[in-house]
Scaffold this motif. Structure first.
Motif, short mmCIF file in Angstrom:
data_model
loop_
_atom_site.label_atom_id
_atom_site.label_comp_id
_atom_site.label_asym_id
_atom_site.label_seq_id
_atom_site.Cartn_x
_atom_site.Cartn_y
_atom_site.Cartn_z
N PRO A 1 0.81 -1.23 0.00
CA PRO A 1 0.00 0.00 0.00
C PRO A 1 0.84 1.27 0.00
O PRO A 1 0.44 2.28 -0.58
CB PRO A 1 -0.83 -0.12 1.28
CG PRO A 1 -0.98 -1.59 1.47
CD PRO A 1 0.35 -2.17 1.03
N MET A 2 2.03 1.23 0.59
CA MET A 2 2.91 2.40 0.56
C MET A 2 3.28 2.74 -0.88
O MET A 2 3.18 3.90 -1.31
CB MET A 2 4.20 2.12 1.36
CG MET A 2 5.22 3.25 1.29
SD MET A 2 6.84 2.78 1.91
CE MET A 2 7.45 1.78 0.53
N TYR B 1 11.80 3.44 -1.57
CA TYR B 1 11.18 4.24 -0.52
C TYR B 1 10.39 5.38 -1.15
O TYR B 1 10.64 5.77 -2.30
CB TYR B 1 12.24 4.79 0.44
CG TYR B 1 13.24 5.71 -0.19
CD1 TYR B 1 13.04 7.08 -0.21
CD2 TYR B 1 14.39 5.20 -0.78
CE1 TYR B 1 13.95 7.93 -0.81
CE2 TYR B 1 15.31 6.04 -1.38
CZ TYR B 1 15.09 7.40 -1.39
OH TYR B 1 15.99 8.23 -1.98
N PRO B 2 9.42 5.93 -0.43
CA PRO B 2 8.67 7.06 -0.96
C PRO B 2 9.57 8.29 -1.02
O PRO B 2 10.26 8.61 -0.07
CB PRO B 2 7.53 7.26 0.04
CG PRO B 2 7.83 6.41 1.21
CD PRO B 2 8.95 5.50 0.87
N PRO C 1 0.40 11.61 -0.16
CA PRO C 1 1.56 11.75 0.72
C PRO C 1 1.65 10.58 1.71
O PRO C 1 0.63 10.09 2.20
CB PRO C 1 1.31 13.06 1.47
CG PRO C 1 0.36 13.81 0.60
CD PRO C 1 -0.50 12.78 -0.07
N VAL C 2 2.87 10.14 1.97
CA VAL C 2 3.11 8.96 2.79
C VAL C 2 4.02 9.29 3.96
O VAL C 2 5.02 10.00 3.80
CB VAL C 2 3.76 7.85 1.93
CG1 VAL C 2 4.24 6.70 2.78
CG2 VAL C 2 2.79 7.36 0.87
N GLY D 1 11.45 -0.06 9.62
CA GLY D 1 12.10 -0.73 10.73
C GLY D 1 13.20 -1.63 10.22
O GLY D 1 14.36 -1.23 10.13
N PRO D 2 12.85 -2.88 9.85
CA PRO D 2 13.87 -3.81 9.38
C PRO D 2 14.44 -3.44 8.01
O PRO D 2 15.53 -3.86 7.66
CB PRO D 2 13.16 -5.15 9.31
CG PRO D 2 11.79 -4.95 9.80
CD PRO D 2 11.57 -3.50 10.04
N THR D 3 13.70 -2.71 7.23
CA THR D 3 14.17 -2.30 5.90
C THR D 3 14.76 -0.90 5.97
O THR D 3 14.65 -0.22 6.99
CB THR D 3 13.02 -2.35 4.87
OG1 THR D 3 11.97 -1.50 5.30
CG2 THR D 3 12.49 -3.77 4.71
N THR D 4 15.33 -0.45 4.87
CA THR D 4 16.03 0.83 4.89
C THR D 4 15.96 1.52 3.53
O THR D 4 15.83 0.86 2.50
CB THR D 4 17.50 0.63 5.32
OG1 THR D 4 18.18 1.87 5.27
CG2 THR D 4 18.21 -0.37 4.47
N ARG D 5 16.08 2.82 3.55
CA ARG D 5 16.07 3.60 2.31
C ARG D 5 17.25 3.27 1.40
O ARG D 5 17.17 3.47 0.20
CB ARG D 5 16.11 5.09 2.61
CG ARG D 5 14.80 5.64 3.06
CD ARG D 5 14.87 7.13 3.10
NE ARG D 5 15.50 7.55 4.34
CZ ARG D 5 15.42 8.77 4.82
NH1 ARG D 5 14.77 9.69 4.17
NH2 ARG D 5 15.99 9.07 5.96
N THR D 6 18.34 2.80 1.98
CA THR D 6 19.53 2.56 1.17
C THR D 6 19.30 1.53 0.06
O THR D 6 20.06 1.49 -0.90
CB THR D 6 20.73 2.11 2.03
OG1 THR D 6 20.38 0.93 2.74
CG2 THR D 6 21.13 3.21 3.01
#
Length: 128
Positions: free
Chosen positions: A55-56, A80-81, A65-66, A71-76
């Protein structure tokens, strides 16, 4: 005012009175909508608070807008939004990222999620 909430486990739509959340009506859409209907619901939202989830990504696709809780995941990892009003909340821990799809058992009692406070989420919503 409409304020839907969608999470990876439940999809609910909340309609609030002018005074806020005092007289909330909930509608559970879990397993009741197809992809197009889910996108239509997300498009009608003023914002979505969610984990790193399908859904994100759908909300990003329809321009909602989100506020994403990572948590366990990361933008790296690059998924990601990144819209002009999107916010990613995450904390810096040496164990992150722990897994791509959350399959590992957490050795730190989900500290990565519990370190994101309700106040952090509210402040992010206010910024949107």
């Amino acid at each position: 005012m409409k304020s839907p909430g969608l999470s990876s486990g439940k999809a609910t739509f909340r309609r609030y009175g002018a005074s806020g959340g005092g007289n909330a009506t909930r509608h559970d859409f879990t397993n009741c909508t197809d992809l197009r209907q889910s996108c239509a619901l997300l498009a009608s939202c003023r914002a979505l608070v969610t984990g790193d989830s399908g859904p994100m990504h759908l909300a990003c696709g329809v321009g909602t807008p989100v506020v994403a809780l990572f948590g366990p995941t990361t933008r790296t990892w690059g998924f990601y939004p990144e819209g002009p009003k999107d916010v990613v909340l995450e904390c810096d821990l040496p164990c992150r990222p722990c897994s791509l799809h959350g399959g590992k058992t957490c050795q730190r009692n989900l500290e990565c999620m519990s370190n994101i406070s309700p106040e952090d989420v509210l402040q992010a919503l206010v910024r949107i």
